[in-house]
Design a protein around this motif. Structure first.
Motif, PDB file in Angstrom:
ATOM      1  N   LEU A  67       1.895   2.012  -3.583  1.00  0.00           N
ATOM      2  CA  LEU A  67       0.791   2.613  -4.341  1.00  0.00           C
ATOM      3  C   LEU A  67       0.626   4.090  -3.993  1.00  0.00           C
ATOM      4  N   VAL A  74      -7.992   4.946  -3.149  1.00  0.00           N
ATOM      5  CA  VAL A  74      -7.835   4.442  -4.511  1.00  0.00           C
ATOM      6  C   VAL A  74      -9.043   3.605  -4.912  1.00  0.00           C
ATOM      7  N   PHE A 108       0.818  -1.212   0.000  1.00  0.00           N
ATOM      8  CA  PHE A 108       0.000   0.000   0.000  1.00  0.00           C
ATOM      9  C   PHE A 108       0.854   1.266   0.000  1.00  0.00           C
ATOM     10  N   TYR A 157     -10.932   0.595  -7.047  1.00  0.00           N
ATOM     11  CA  TYR A 157     -10.601  -0.770  -7.458  1.00  0.00           C
ATOM     12  C   TYR A 157     -11.505  -1.176  -8.617  1.00  0.00           C
ATOM     13  N   LEU A 205      -7.872  -0.558  -0.359  1.00  0.00           N
ATOM     14  CA  LEU A 205      -7.430   0.491  -1.286  1.00  0.00           C
ATOM     15  C   LEU A 205      -8.155   1.803  -1.014  1.00  0.00           C
ATOM     16  N   LYS A 206      -9.459   1.725  -0.807  1.00  0.00           N
ATOM     17  CA  LYS A 206     -10.241   2.932  -0.558  1.00  0.00           C
ATOM     18  C   LYS A 206      -9.861   3.566   0.775  1.00  0.00           C
ATOM     19  N   VAL A 261      -6.620   1.028  -9.095  1.00  0.00           N
ATOM     20  CA  VAL A 261      -5.972  -0.263  -9.296  1.00  0.00           C
ATOM     21  C   VAL A 261      -6.859  -1.083 -10.215  1.00  0.00           C
ATOM     22  N   CYS A 291      -5.617   4.191   0.895  1.00  0.00           N
ATOM     23  CA  CYS A 291      -4.995   5.010  -0.150  1.00  0.00           C
ATOM     24  C   CYS A 291      -5.959   5.947  -0.868  1.00  0.00           C
TER      25      CYS A 291
END
Length: 146
Positions: free
Chosen positions: A21, A59, A18, A61, A53-54, A29, A57
């Motif tokens: 990223l 981010v 992580f 998916y 991810l959320k 991603v 980061c």
């Protein structure tokens, strides 16, 4: 020019994964694994990964099986004891048959990072995807392997 990163999740810790990223400023991603729910995936199992991810980061998916090899190609690779040339040729033919370069657009990869399991890109289909698309899109992708 579209900057695109790639990353694998094996042989690393969740913290290292992580952090890489975040440092690369990834916004999305793009999971290019055929099977993204394997128990062997650990922190990279689809639902868990989307959450991590959320939360960690910020981010997005996305699972994109269009960019994954088929079960037959994967099984042949294992059966042939990892003959990379056979795998590579089979996967390149598959991408041609699927015409991925017409079904996807470069801007879909903005801020993106292709994800699969292999720790290094050298013998991994995520590198083949990048190379293939770059030949079809006149080198539009600036690829960096994290």
């Amino acid at each position: 020019m579209v900057e695109l990163a790639t990353i694998g999740f094996t042989k690393t810790t969740a913290a290292n994964f992580f952090e890489r990223l975040k440092k690369a400023n990834v916004k999305k991603v793009i999971d290019v694994r055929l099977h993204n729910t394997s128990q062997l995936a650990g922190f990279a199992k689809a639902e868990d990964l989307a959450y991590f991810l959320k939360e960690i980061c910020g981010v997005q998916y996305v699972h994109q099986p269009l960019l994954a090899p088929t079960d037959d190609i994967l099984k042949a690779f294992k059966r042939d004891k990892g003959d990379w040339r056979i795998y590579e040729n089979s996967f390149l033919r598959l991408m041609e048959e699927r015409r991925i370069e017409t079904r996807l657009k470069p801007d879909m990869f903005l801020g993106g990072c292709l994800l699969c399991s292999e720790d290094k890109p050298h013998h991994c289909h995520r590198k083949l995807v990048c190379d293939y698309l770059n030949t079809k899109w006149d080198g539009t992708l600036k690829v960096r392997h994290l």
